[in-house]
Scaffold this motif. Structure first.
Motif, PDB file in Angstrom:
ATOM      1  N   ILE A 174       0.850  -1.180   0.000  1.00 15.67           N
ATOM      2  CA  ILE A 174       0.000   0.000   0.000  1.00 15.67           C
ATOM      3  C   ILE A 174       0.886   1.230   0.000  1.00 15.67           C
ATOM      4  O   ILE A 174       1.873   1.305   0.737  1.00 15.67           O
ATOM      5  N   SER A 175       0.512   2.206  -0.795  1.00 13.97           N
ATOM      6  CA  SER A 175       1.305   3.421  -0.895  1.00 13.97           C
ATOM      7  C   SER A 175       1.361   4.137   0.437  1.00 13.97           C
ATOM      8  O   SER A 175       0.349   4.330   1.108  1.00 13.97           O
ATOM      9  N   ARG A 176       2.586   4.541   0.797  1.00 11.90           N
ATOM     10  CA  ARG A 176       2.781   5.299   2.030  1.00 11.90           C
ATOM     11  C   ARG A 176       2.014   6.607   1.984  1.00 11.90           C
ATOM     12  O   ARG A 176       1.575   7.110   3.018  1.00 11.90           O
ATOM     13  N   GLN A 177       1.791   7.129   0.786  1.00  9.70           N
ATOM     14  CA  GLN A 177       1.138   8.421   0.638  1.00  9.70           C
ATOM     15  C   GLN A 177      -0.279   8.416   1.214  1.00  9.70           C
ATOM     16  O   GLN A 177      -0.755   9.432   1.715  1.00  9.70           O
ATOM     17  N   ILE A 178      -0.957   7.262   1.130  1.00 10.83           N
ATOM     18  CA  ILE A 178      -2.325   7.164   1.670  1.00 10.83           C
ATOM     19  C   ILE A 178      -2.328   7.499   3.153  1.00 10.83           C
ATOM     20  O   ILE A 178      -3.210   8.205   3.646  1.00 10.83           O
ATOM     21  N   PHE A 179      -1.319   7.027   3.878  1.00 11.09           N
ATOM     22  CA  PHE A 179      -1.294   7.191   5.328  1.00 11.09           C
ATOM     23  C   PHE A 179      -0.730   8.543   5.750  1.00 11.09           C
ATOM     24  O   PHE A 179      -1.157   9.116   6.740  1.00 11.09           O
ATOM     25  N   THR A 180       0.215   9.041   4.982  1.00 12.53           N
ATOM     26  CA  THR A 180       0.769  10.349   5.345  1.00 12.53           C
ATOM     27  C   THR A 180      -0.216  11.477   5.053  1.00 12.53           C
ATOM     28  O   THR A 180      -0.077  12.591   5.571  1.00 12.53           O
ATOM     29  N   ALA A 181      -1.230  11.196   4.227  1.00  8.86           N
ATOM     30  CA  ALA A 181      -2.238  12.220   3.929  1.00  8.86           C
ATOM     31  C   ALA A 181      -3.246  12.399   5.068  1.00  8.86           C
ATOM     32  O   ALA A 181      -4.002  13.369   5.089  1.00  8.86           O
ATOM     33  N   ILE A 182      -3.234  11.466   6.011  1.00  8.62           N
ATOM     34  CA  ILE A 182      -4.167  11.558   7.145  1.00  8.62           C
ATOM     35  C   ILE A 182      -3.777  12.738   8.028  1.00  8.62           C
ATOM     36  O   ILE A 182      -2.604  12.906   8.361  1.00  8.62           O
ATOM     37  N   ARG A 183      -4.760  13.553   8.415  1.00  7.24           N
ATOM     38  CA  ARG A 183      -4.513  14.707   9.272  1.00  7.24           C
ATOM     39  C   ARG A 183      -5.183  14.489  10.634  1.00  7.24           C
ATOM     40  O   ARG A 183      -6.395  14.282  10.718  1.00  7.24           O
ATOM     41  N   LEU A 184      -4.351  14.542  11.679  1.00  7.24           N
ATOM     42  CA  LEU A 184      -4.835  14.359  13.047  1.00  7.24           C
ATOM     43  C   LEU A 184      -4.772  15.694  13.796  1.00  7.24           C
ATOM     44  O   LEU A 184      -3.890  16.509  13.548  1.00  7.24           O
ATOM     45  N   HIS A 185      -5.700  15.923  14.697  1.00  3.83           N
ATOM     46  CA  HIS A 185      -5.768  17.162  15.466  1.00  3.83           C
ATOM     47  C   HIS A 185      -5.433  16.847  16.925  1.00  3.83           C
ATOM     48  O   HIS A 185      -6.250  16.288  17.653  1.00  3.83           O
ATOM     49  N   HIS A 186      -4.250  17.207  17.321  1.00  2.12           N
ATOM     50  CA  HIS A 186      -3.778  16.841  18.653  1.00  2.12           C
ATOM     51  C   HIS A 186      -4.406  17.687  19.759  1.00  2.12           C
ATOM     52  O   HIS A 186      -4.280  17.356  20.933  1.00  2.12           O
ATOM     53  N   THR A 187      -5.088  18.753  19.391  1.00  7.31           N
ATOM     54  CA  THR A 187      -5.734  19.586  20.403  1.00  7.31           C
ATOM     55  C   THR A 187      -7.247  19.388  20.424  1.00  7.31           C
ATOM     56  O   THR A 187      -7.961  20.077  21.152  1.00  7.31           O
ATOM     57  N   GLY A 188      -7.730  18.446  19.627  1.00  5.22           N
ATOM     58  CA  GLY A 188      -9.177  18.205  19.582  1.00  5.22           C
ATOM     59  C   GLY A 188      -9.665  17.427  20.783  1.00  5.22           C
ATOM     60  O   GLY A 188      -8.886  16.867  21.569  1.00  5.22           O
ATOM     61  N   LYS A 189     -10.985  17.372  20.932  1.00  4.86           N
ATOM     62  CA  LYS A 189     -11.586  16.657  22.062  1.00  4.86           C
ATOM     63  C   LYS A 189     -11.527  15.146  21.862  1.00  4.86           C
ATOM     64  O   LYS A 189     -11.455  14.401  22.831  1.00  4.86           O
TER      65      LYS A 189
END
Length: 494
Positions: free
Chosen positions: A5-20
Motif C-alpha cells: 500500500i502506498s505510504r502516501q495514503i497514510f501520510t495524507a491523514i490529518r490528526l488534530h492533537h488539540t481536539g476533544k
C-alpha cells in the motif's frame, strides 16, 4: 491479497492533537474511511504500527490502539508473525447503486424513502421575542414550581426506591397520582370517577394520539369544529381517519350540522373543546351540550372532550364538563397541567370508562412503557396538600386583571383596527383585524421590534378564511402588555 500500500495514503491523514476526540480514535476513523472508500481493500496488509507512528509523528502505542480499535469492531484482523490486514470477510463497500445516489451526506438525507405527508409539515412557531401575545400560555413565574420541585425531590429520598426506580410499574400511572386526580376532578368538575377511570399521559396531545391509535380505524369519520386545533386534526389524519369539519358560531359547535352528518355517515368520534372553543374561545351553549350527548348515545360515537383550560373562567363559575353529565360512558375527557403551570410541564390525564382505560393503557405500552411516575407522584403530593388549589385561586384573579387591562387597552388604542368579544375565560382574546391588514406582514414587522404574534395561517381552512388571531395576555405583565400594544399601534398607524 498482500499488495503493498502506498505510504502516501497514510501520510495524507490529518490528526488534530488539540481536539476533544482522542488521537487514536481520530486515526481509527481515518483508516475506517479509507476502508469504506475501498482505498484499503479486503485482505490488504497494513503497515506496522512503528511505521504508521513514524509517518504520523505519534507514539507507537497510539497507532497500535487505533489498530486494536478497528480489530475489535471487525474491520481489521491480525496474525502473529504476519501483521495486520484489512478483514478479508468484508463485502464490497460501494456496490452499483440501484437508485441515483444522494448528493447530501447521510446526516442530512436518509438512503431510504421518507413519506412526505403534508399534515406533518407544519411546525410550531417558536416564541423568540422578549414580548409576546402568544397562543394562550400561562405565566410560569406564578406557578408553584418550587413546591413541585420539593415534592419531586422528596420522591428520591424516601423508602421504596426499588419500586420507584428498580422495576417497571403500571402503564396507566401510579396509584397515588390516579387517586389524587380522581379526587381532584370529582371535587372541581362534578365527575364521578375512581382511580380506575384515570390514565396518566404526557399532555393532551399524547392522550389524543393514544385514542386515535387505540380506538380509530382507517376510514373512520371524525368530526370537529372549524376553525379548530390543527394538532388534533393532524392526529386524525395520521390515524387514517376521514376528518369532517362543522361550523362554530358564537354558541360553539353547531350541533344541527353534526346531526345532518350523522344521518348520512357513521361517525366514530367527535372532538370538542366545549368550555372555551379553540381558537375562538366561545363556550358551547347548554342546549347544544345536551344535544351532543344525546346524539352520541343515539349514533354511538365517542366524544373526546378536550378541557384544556377549565380552571380559568372569569364570569361566574366554570361550566361543568360534558363528562359530568355523561351516564352512558360516551365521553373520553382529557386535561393537563400544561395550561395551568407551564407548557414544559408534561403532566396530563385521560378519564374514561374502566375498560377504555385498560385498553388505552395496553396501547400506551407499545409507545411508552410507562410515564414519569416520579413526576406524577410529586404532582399528586401538591394536589393532596392543597398547593395546586391555592395557586389556581391566586392566578385566576391575576389573569382576570390582565384580561381586563388588555381588553381595555386593545379597544382604546386599536379599536379602529380590531373587533373582539371579551372572553368569559381562558388566556387569549380571539381578535378580528380589519380586512386591509395583512397579518403575515404584521407578524413579521412585530417580530423585528421584539414582539411575537401569530400570523394567522394556522386558522385558515379551505372554504374558511378569517383575518383573526389569538392574542394571549396571561403570560405577560401589565407593563409588557402595554409595550406590546404600543408596538402594534405604531405598526398599524404608520
Amino acid at each position: 491479497m498482500n499488495r503493498p500500500i502506498s505510504r502516501q495514503i497514510f501520510t495524507a491523514i490529518r490528526l488534530h492533537h488539540t481536539g476533544k476526540r482522542p488521537v487514536y480514535l481520530q486515526l481509527a476513523d481515518a483508516l475506517l474511511a479509507l476502508i469504506k472508500k475501498e482505498q484499503l481493500r479486503p485482505g490488504q496488509k497494513l503497515p506496522g504500527s512503528r511505521d504508521l507512528a513514524e509517518w504520523q509523528q505519534i507514539n507507537r502505542i497510539t497507532a497500535a490502539k487505533a489498530y486494536e480499535e478497528l480489530q475489535t469492531q471487525g474491520w481489521l484482523e491480525s496474525f502473529v508473525g504476519r501483521g495486520t490486514f484489512v478483514a478479508r470477510h468484508l463485502p464490497t463497500m460501494q456496490p452499483n447503486p440501484l437508485q441515483p445516489t444522494h448528493t447530501a451526506s447521510s446526516g442530512e438525507t436518509a438512503g431510504f424513502s421518507v413519506p412526505a405527508l403534508a399534515y406533518l409539515a407544519a411546525r410550531l412557531p417558536l416564541v423568540t421575542g422578549r414580548l409576546h401575545l402568544d397562543d394562550g400560555f400561562p405565566d410560569p413565574s406564578l406557578a408553584p414550581l418550587k413546591e413541585l420541585y420539593r415534592a419531586w425531590r422528596s420522591q428520591l429520598t424516601r423508602s421504596g426506591l426499588y419500586y420507584k426506580f428498580g422495576s417497571y410499574s403500571r402503564p396507566e400511572g401510579p396509584e397515588l397520582f390516579r387517586t389524587a386526580i380522581s379526587n381532584y376532578l370529582n371535587d372541581t368538575r362534578g365527575l364521578n370517577t375512581s382511580p380506575k377511570n384515570i390514565l396518566s399521559v404526557n399532555g393532551t396531545v399524547m392522550g389524543l394520539n393514544l385514542v386515535c391509535n387505540g380506538l380509530i380505524e382507517p376510514g373512520d369519520v371524525i368530526v370537529s369544529g372549524i376553525p379548530g386545533w390543527g394538532r388534533a386534526e393532524q392526529n386524525f389524519l395520521h390515524a387514517g381517519a376521514k376528518h369532517i369539519g362543522v361550523p362554530v358560531d358564537e354558541h360553539g359547535l353547531v350541533t344541527e350540522e353534526l346531526k345532518k352528518i350523522c344521518r348520512t355517515k357513521k361517525v366514530r368520534m367527535v372532538y370538542v373543546t366545549p368550555h372555551h372553543h379553540y381558537p375562538t374561545t366561545v363556550s358551547l351553549r347548554i342546549d347544544r351540550r345536551l344535544e351532543l350527548l344525546q346524539l352520541a348515545q343515539e349514533y354511538g360515537f365517542i366524544i373526546f372532550e378536550d378541557d384544556y383550560d377549565y380552571d380559568f373562567h372569569y364570569k361566574n363559575r366554570p361550566l361543568l364538563p360534558l363528562a359530568s353529565a355523561d351516564d352512558q360512558g360516551m365521553v373520553i375527557y382529557g386535561g393537563s397541567f400544561s395550561k395551568s403551570f407551564s407548557p414544559a410541564v408534561r403532566i396530563g390525564y385521560l378519564v374514561a370508562s374502566e375498560n377504555v382505560i385498560q385498553h388505552l393503557a395496553s396501547v400506551r405500552m407499545l409507545l411508552d412503557r410507562q410515564g414519569d411516575h416520579i413526576l406524577d407522584n410529586a404532582m399528586a403530593e401538591i394536589l393532596n396538600d392543597g398547593t395546586v388549589q391555592r395557586y389556581l385561586r391566586k392566578t385566576l384573579a391575576v389573569y382576570k386583571e390582565r384580561r381586563d387591562f388588555f381588553c381595555d387597552l386593545l379597544q382604546r388604542e386599536l379599536g379602529e383596527f380590531v373587533h373582539f368579544t371579551i372572553p368569559e375565560g381562558g388566556m387569549t382574546v380571539w381578535t378580528n383585524f380589519a380586512e386591509h391588514i395583512n397579518l403575515e406582514t404584521l407578524a413579521q414587522q412585530a417580530s423585528q421590534k421584539g414582539l411575537y404574534i401569530s400570523d394567522g395561517k394556522v386558522h385558515q381552512y379551505p372554504g374558511y378564511r378569517t383575518n383573526a388571531i389569538r392574542l394571549g395576555f396571561a403570560s405577560s405583565t401589565k407593563e409588557d402588555i402595554a409595550a406590546s400594544i404600543a408596538i402594534l399601534k405604531s405598526l398599524l398607524k404608520k
